[in-house]
Motif scaffolding. Structure first.
Motif, short mmCIF file in Angstrom:
data_model
loop_
_atom_site.label_atom_id
_atom_site.label_comp_id
_atom_site.label_asym_id
_atom_site.label_seq_id
_atom_site.Cartn_x
_atom_site.Cartn_y
_atom_site.Cartn_z
N ALA A 1 0.82 -1.21 0.00
CA ALA A 1 0.00 0.00 0.00
C ALA A 1 0.86 1.26 0.00
N ARG A 2 1.98 1.21 0.71
CA ARG A 2 2.87 2.36 0.81
C ARG A 2 4.32 1.91 0.55
N PRO A 3 4.63 1.66 -0.73
CA PRO A 3 5.92 1.04 -1.07
C PRO A 3 7.12 1.94 -0.80
N LEU A 4 6.89 3.23 -0.57
CA LEU A 4 8.01 4.15 -0.36
C LEU A 4 8.08 4.65 1.08
N ALA A 5 7.43 3.95 1.99
CA ALA A 5 7.47 4.35 3.40
C ALA A 5 8.91 4.39 3.89
N GLY A 6 9.26 5.47 4.57
CA GLY A 6 10.61 5.63 5.10
C GLY A 6 11.59 6.28 4.14
N LYS A 7 11.18 6.48 2.89
CA LYS A 7 12.04 7.09 1.89
C LYS A 7 11.85 8.63 1.89
N VAL A 8 12.80 9.32 1.27
CA VAL A 8 12.75 10.77 1.12
C VAL A 8 12.91 11.10 -0.36
N ALA A 9 11.99 11.89 -0.89
CA ALA A 9 12.00 12.24 -2.31
C ALA A 9 12.09 13.76 -2.49
N LEU A 10 12.91 14.17 -3.43
CA LEU A 10 13.01 15.58 -3.83
C LEU A 10 12.51 15.70 -5.26
N VAL A 11 11.55 16.61 -5.47
CA VAL A 11 10.97 16.81 -6.81
C VAL A 11 11.19 18.26 -7.19
N THR A 12 12.00 18.52 -8.21
CA THR A 12 12.21 19.89 -8.64
C THR A 12 11.03 20.36 -9.49
N GLY A 13 10.77 21.65 -9.44
CA GLY A 13 9.65 22.20 -10.20
C GLY A 13 8.32 21.59 -9.80
N SER A 14 8.07 21.53 -8.47
CA SER A 14 6.91 20.76 -7.99
C SER A 14 5.88 21.59 -7.24
N THR A 15 5.84 22.89 -7.48
CA THR A 15 4.81 23.70 -6.83
C THR A 15 3.53 23.78 -7.66
N SER A 16 3.54 23.17 -8.84
CA SER A 16 2.33 23.14 -9.67
C SER A 16 2.50 22.07 -10.74
N GLY A 17 1.43 21.80 -11.48
CA GLY A 17 1.49 20.97 -12.67
C GLY A 17 1.99 19.55 -12.45
N ILE A 18 2.81 19.08 -13.39
CA ILE A 18 3.30 17.70 -13.35
C ILE A 18 4.08 17.43 -12.08
N GLY A 19 4.96 18.34 -11.71
CA GLY A 19 5.79 18.13 -10.53
C GLY A 19 4.99 17.97 -9.26
N LEU A 20 3.96 18.79 -9.10
CA LEU A 20 3.11 18.69 -7.92
C LEU A 20 2.34 17.37 -7.92
N GLY A 21 1.85 16.96 -9.08
CA GLY A 21 1.16 15.67 -9.18
C GLY A 21 2.07 14.51 -8.79
N ILE A 22 3.32 14.57 -9.22
CA ILE A 22 4.29 13.53 -8.86
C ILE A 22 4.58 13.57 -7.37
N ALA A 23 4.74 14.76 -6.81
CA ALA A 23 5.01 14.89 -5.37
C ALA A 23 3.87 14.30 -4.55
#
Length: 274
Positions: A13-35
């Motif tokens: 259900a939560r395959p990335l639990a405990g991980k840390v992700a950085l998404v550039t350009g993520s305050t809107s659009g594609i990046g925010l959806g990925i975040a």
């Protein structure tokens, strides 16, 4: 259900639990959806991009409330290597690790090649290509330390094929695909993967504004702009969604994609199948 089965269900259900992700350009659009997708999968998230500080704070708080993960924000300018270095260092200090790097920041300018403004060429290369070089080179030591890393570059169908009047964007996105392959080869034995996602047109507020603008400029309906102009090269005649890109990013970041590296994955409705 026994304890082992429950643990397996929670990981699925939560395959990335405990991980840390950085998404550039993520305050809107594609990046925010990925975040959002990464947060839903259990990862802490570092947002990056420009925007109204109070609105970004609301977005950050909403993701934290919706998914119960830590969310931080960096306003670092992706055209400045020193700012990128500060962002990566702050991520590792603030979160203790960096597992998933999504290079999504990008800008666009359209003009004939012989009239293309030099300053626009330089800006597009700085943000669309060089920023991914800098984030990757700075993130790799932390990933190597943990023997785990996922680098996911948001390229474009224009990283695989070309269109007129987009010289800088096409060249930079082709460069991202090449950088992806090199990073994959250099890290292949270290528990680190590097892949590129190559979307066609994705429905975002920015594209919505383009539709309205082109409809008025050409005196045609919005439907005609979508079918005959924007999606002329996409056989399925539909936009990809940010949710689709988010789901693919989560998969590539998960253990299930451990053997997928160095590839450019089109999400383009068949555009590059021509």
């Amino acid at each position: 259900m026994n304890i082992q089965a429950k643990a397996q269900g929670a990981k699925a259900a939560r395959p990335l639990a405990g991980k840390v992700a950085l998404v550039t350009g993520s305050t809107s659009g594609i990046g925010l959806g990925i975040a959002r997708a990464l947060a839903e999968a259990g990862s802490a998230v570092v947002l990056n991009g420009f925007g109204v500080v109070s609105e970004i704070a609301k977005v950050r708080d909403r993701i934290e409330a919706d998914y119960g993960v830590k969310v931080s924000y960096s306003s670092s300018d992706m055209s400045r290597p020193e700012a990128i270095a500060e962002m990566i260092a702050a991520t590792i200090v603030g979160h203790g690790r960096l597992d998933v790097l999504v290079n999504n920041a990008g800008i666009q300018h359209v003009a004939p090649l012989d009239q293309f403004p030099v300053e626009k060429w330089d800006a597009i290369f700085a943000i669309n290509l060089s920023s991914a070089f800098h984030t990757t080179r700075l993130a790799l030591p932390a990933m190597r330390q943990n023997k785990f890393g996922r680098i996911i570059n948001i390229a474009s169908a224009h990283g695989l094929v070309a269109s007129p009047f987009k010289a800088a964007y096409v060249a930079a996105k082709h460069g991202i695909v090449g950088l992806t392959k090199v990073a994959a080869l250099e890290t292949a034995e270290e528990g680190i993967t590097c892949n590129a996602i190559c979307p066609g047109y994705v429905y975002t507020p920015l594209v919505e504004a383009q539709i309205d603008g082109q409809a008025k400029a050409h005196g045609i309906s919005s439907e005609a702009v979508i079918h005959d102009v924007l999606l002329a090269q996409q056989p399925n005649k539909r936009f990809a969604t940010v949710e689709e890109l988010g789901a693919l990013t989560v998969f590539l970041a998960s253990d299930a994609a451990a053997s997928i590296t160095g590839v450019a994955l089109p999400v383009d409705g068949g555009w590059t199948a021509h």
